[in-house]
Design an enzyme around this catalytic site. Sequence first.
Site, PDB file in Angstrom:
ATOM      1  N   ARG A 167      -7.205  -5.031   0.249  1.00 56.51           N
ATOM      2  CA  ARG A 167      -6.359  -3.929  -0.264  1.00 56.51           C
ATOM      3  C   ARG A 167      -5.031  -4.464  -0.804  1.00 56.51           C
ATOM      4  O   ARG A 167      -3.985  -3.840  -0.636  1.00 56.51           O
ATOM      5  CB  ARG A 167      -6.076  -2.890   0.825  1.00 56.51           C
ATOM      6  CG  ARG A 167      -7.287  -2.124   1.303  1.00 56.51           C
ATOM      7  CD  ARG A 167      -7.908  -1.283   0.197  1.00 56.51           C
ATOM      8  NE  ARG A 167      -8.878  -0.345   0.728  1.00 56.51           N
ATOM      9  CZ  ARG A 167     -10.159  -0.623   0.974  1.00 56.51           C
ATOM     10  NH1 ARG A 167     -10.634  -1.834   0.726  1.00 56.51           N
ATOM     11  NH2 ARG A 167     -10.952   0.312   1.455  1.00 56.51           N
ATOM     12  N   SER A 239      -8.238   6.476   2.983  1.00 46.36           N
ATOM     13  CA  SER A 239      -7.685   5.849   4.192  1.00 46.36           C
ATOM     14  C   SER A 239      -6.168   5.830   4.086  1.00 46.36           C
ATOM     15  O   SER A 239      -5.626   5.341   3.105  1.00 46.36           O
ATOM     16  CB  SER A 239      -8.171   4.406   4.329  1.00 46.36           C
ATOM     17  OG  SER A 239      -9.567   4.364   4.410  1.00 46.36           O
ATOM     18  N   GLU A 335      -1.572   2.519   3.705  1.00 43.94           N
ATOM     19  CA  GLU A 335      -2.245   1.977   2.535  1.00 43.94           C
ATOM     20  C   GLU A 335      -1.673   2.535   1.230  1.00 43.94           C
ATOM     21  O   GLU A 335      -1.428   1.784   0.302  1.00 43.94           O
ATOM     22  CB  GLU A 335      -3.754   2.264   2.640  1.00 43.94           C
ATOM     23  CG  GLU A 335      -4.575   1.347   1.775  1.00 43.94           C
ATOM     24  CD  GLU A 335      -5.936   1.911   1.450  1.00 43.94           C
ATOM     25  OE1 GLU A 335      -6.038   2.707   0.512  1.00 43.94           O
ATOM     26  OE2 GLU A 335      -6.891   1.542   2.147  1.00 43.94           O
TER      27      GLU A 335
HETATM   28  N1  EPU Z   1     -14.109   5.071  13.794  1.00 48.81           N
HETATM   29  C1  EPU Z   1     -13.901   5.890  14.869  1.00 48.81           C
HETATM   30  N2  EPU Z   1     -13.310   7.102  14.677  1.00 48.81           N
HETATM   31  C2  EPU Z   1     -12.947   7.533  13.457  1.00 48.81           C
HETATM   32  C3  EPU Z   1     -13.162   6.704  12.338  1.00 48.81           C
HETATM   33  C4  EPU Z   1     -13.738   5.467  12.515  1.00 48.81           C
HETATM   34  O1  EPU Z   1     -14.218   5.537  15.985  1.00 48.81           O
HETATM   35  O2  EPU Z   1     -12.416   8.641  13.359  1.00 48.81           O
HETATM   36  C5  EPU Z   1     -14.734   3.756  13.990  1.00 48.81           C
HETATM   37  C6  EPU Z   1     -16.242   3.834  13.951  1.00 48.81           C
HETATM   38  O3  EPU Z   1     -16.758   3.048  14.961  1.00 48.81           O
HETATM   39  C7  EPU Z   1     -16.617   3.223  12.615  1.00 48.81           C
HETATM   40  C8  EPU Z   1     -15.484   2.254  12.362  1.00 48.81           C
HETATM   41  O4  EPU Z   1     -14.340   2.884  12.968  1.00 48.81           O
HETATM   42  O5  EPU Z   1     -17.835   2.561  12.694  1.00 48.81           O
HETATM   43  C9  EPU Z   1     -15.229   2.004  10.917  1.00 48.81           C
HETATM   44  O6  EPU Z   1     -15.203   3.236  10.205  1.00 48.81           O
HETATM   45  P1  EPU Z   1     -15.777   3.322   8.709  1.00 48.81           P
HETATM   46  O7  EPU Z   1     -17.011   2.536   8.588  1.00 48.81           O
HETATM   47  O8  EPU Z   1     -15.782   4.744   8.303  1.00 48.81           O
HETATM   48  O9  EPU Z   1     -14.738   2.519   7.839  1.00 48.81           O
HETATM   49  P2  EPU Z   1     -13.178   2.413   7.922  1.00 48.81           P
HETATM   50  O10 EPU Z   1     -12.834   1.075   8.450  1.00 48.81           O
HETATM   51  O11 EPU Z   1     -12.621   3.586   8.613  1.00 48.81           O
HETATM   52  C10 EPU Z   1     -13.014   1.352   5.542  1.00 48.81           C
HETATM   53  C11 EPU Z   1     -12.189   1.550   4.298  1.00 48.81           C
HETATM   54  C12 EPU Z   1     -12.690   2.772   3.516  1.00 48.81           C
HETATM   55  C13 EPU Z   1     -14.138   2.535   3.154  1.00 48.81           C
HETATM   56  C14 EPU Z   1     -14.936   2.307   4.444  1.00 48.81           C
HETATM   57  C15 EPU Z   1     -16.380   1.953   4.177  1.00 48.81           C
HETATM   58  C16 EPU Z   1      -9.975   0.665   4.809  1.00 48.81           C
HETATM   59  C17 EPU Z   1      -8.544   0.984   5.100  1.00 48.81           C
HETATM   60  N3  EPU Z   1     -10.782   1.702   4.649  1.00 48.81           N
HETATM   61  O12 EPU Z   1     -12.787   2.478   6.377  1.00 48.81           O
HETATM   62  O13 EPU Z   1     -11.925   2.863   2.322  1.00 48.81           O
HETATM   63  O14 EPU Z   1     -14.683   3.628   2.430  1.00 48.81           O
HETATM   64  O15 EPU Z   1     -14.367   1.198   5.180  1.00 48.81           O
HETATM   65  O16 EPU Z   1     -16.485   0.671   3.688  1.00 48.81           O
HETATM   66  O17 EPU Z   1     -10.323  -0.507   4.696  1.00 48.81           O
HETATM   67  C18 EPU Z   1      -9.977   3.863   1.376  1.00 48.81           C
HETATM   68  O18 EPU Z   1      -9.504   2.726   1.302  1.00 48.81           O
HETATM   69  O19 EPU Z   1      -9.343   4.870   0.957  1.00 48.81           O
HETATM   70  C19 EPU Z   1     -11.283   4.048   1.980  1.00 48.81           C
HETATM   71  C20 EPU Z   1     -11.815   5.255   2.178  1.00 48.81           C
END
Ligand code: EPU
Length: 339
Positions: A167, A239, A335
């Site tokens: 990012r 995010s 972010e």
């Molecule tokens: N989780 C929770 N509770 C929540 C949300 C997440 O426990 O409310 C845990 C879950 O275990 C889940 C893990 O966190 O498996 C990761 O969550 P997720 O796979 O949804 O991905 P993220 O790390 O929350 C990142 C990116 C997203 C992108 C997704 C999928 C960043 C800051 N965000 O989110 O990007 O779509 O991975 O690859 O790196 C964005 O940048 O705007 C964005 C949406």
Amino acid sequence: MSDLSLSTDVSLQAFNTFRIDARARRYLRITDPGQLTQLAANPALAALPRLVLGGGSNLLLTRDVEALVLHMGLLGKAIVGQDDEVTLVRAQAGENWHGLVEWTLAQGLGGLENLALIPGTVGASPIQNIGAYGAEIKDVFHALTVFDFATGKTRTMTAADCRFGYRDSVFKHAEGRDLVVLDVTFALPRAWAPNLRYAELAQALEGIADPTPRQVGNAVIAIRRRKLPDPAEIGNAGSFFKNPVVSGAECAQLLQAWPNLVHHRQADGSEKLAAGWLIDQCGWKGKSLGRAGVYPKQALVLVNNGGASGAEVMALARAIQQDVRARFGLELEPEPVTV
Ligand code: EPU
């Protein structure tokens, strides 16, 4: 001669996905790169601070904008080259990102499908090296063109010049201050293979033996629709925080206290922690502070529940940062760009 007539006191509410009602003191829609050349040649205008605006999907406005807002409206996309290995696709900065992804998929070109449905414009995509579902723009990046206010000229930048990180890129740092992205060229692999590193995506495609780019794109779209709010319906900027990256040792220590901590090992041995999980553990999921809230299906996304000011969103963000700091000793870094 291109048009250099600035508008004054323009509402930006329709131009940011948080739907914050802030105003721009000076505003110029850029539909021709010649406008930037003219701006740079005008000492009074060139001296103004600038805010380059794409789709406004990674932006939190906490007050009216004093800087000159340059709203990128350059349009066009085309295949500009091909060899045995790649097809080169170039799109202008103002093109809608998902529109470009759909356009490539319609022509059977793979490479952008994991990045389907990300809000925003092509010109904004390299700024924070957009990423999702195991892919980042840097994986398929070829080159981009910038206008440089320091020289008044355009030039080409390679991936190395852009210094892409998680990012992050040169455009988010002081050295990138004078640069405006005009177009981006992507190198899409002709020998395409699906990138199913993200477990949920692999699961969604389990029944399909040799998925096409279109099928992978459709699965990504379905996952995003399930988890993330549509900015057309609920104001948000995706995010709100980056996932914090810590050393392997620090992660091991955290795991002793929090065995369920969600972490992903990086190539260099560091660990990326799921900020959504940290926020969730603090009990913020689905909670609100004023008119700003935490999205019930994904704790990493802050939303405008209707009429929230940027200051209200910031107050919520600070409260979350404080709780995560108190509980885990970790700093969450926002972010979106905050004005
Ligand atoms: N989780 C929770 N509770 C929540 C949300 C997440 O426990 O409310 C845990 C879950 O275990 C889940 C893990 O966190 O498996 C990761 O969550 P997720 O796979 O949804 O991905 P993220 O790390 O929350 C990142 C990116 C997203 C992108 C997704 C999928 C960043 C800051 N965000 O989110 O990007 O779509 O991975 O690859 O790196 C964005 O940048 O705007 C964005 C949406």
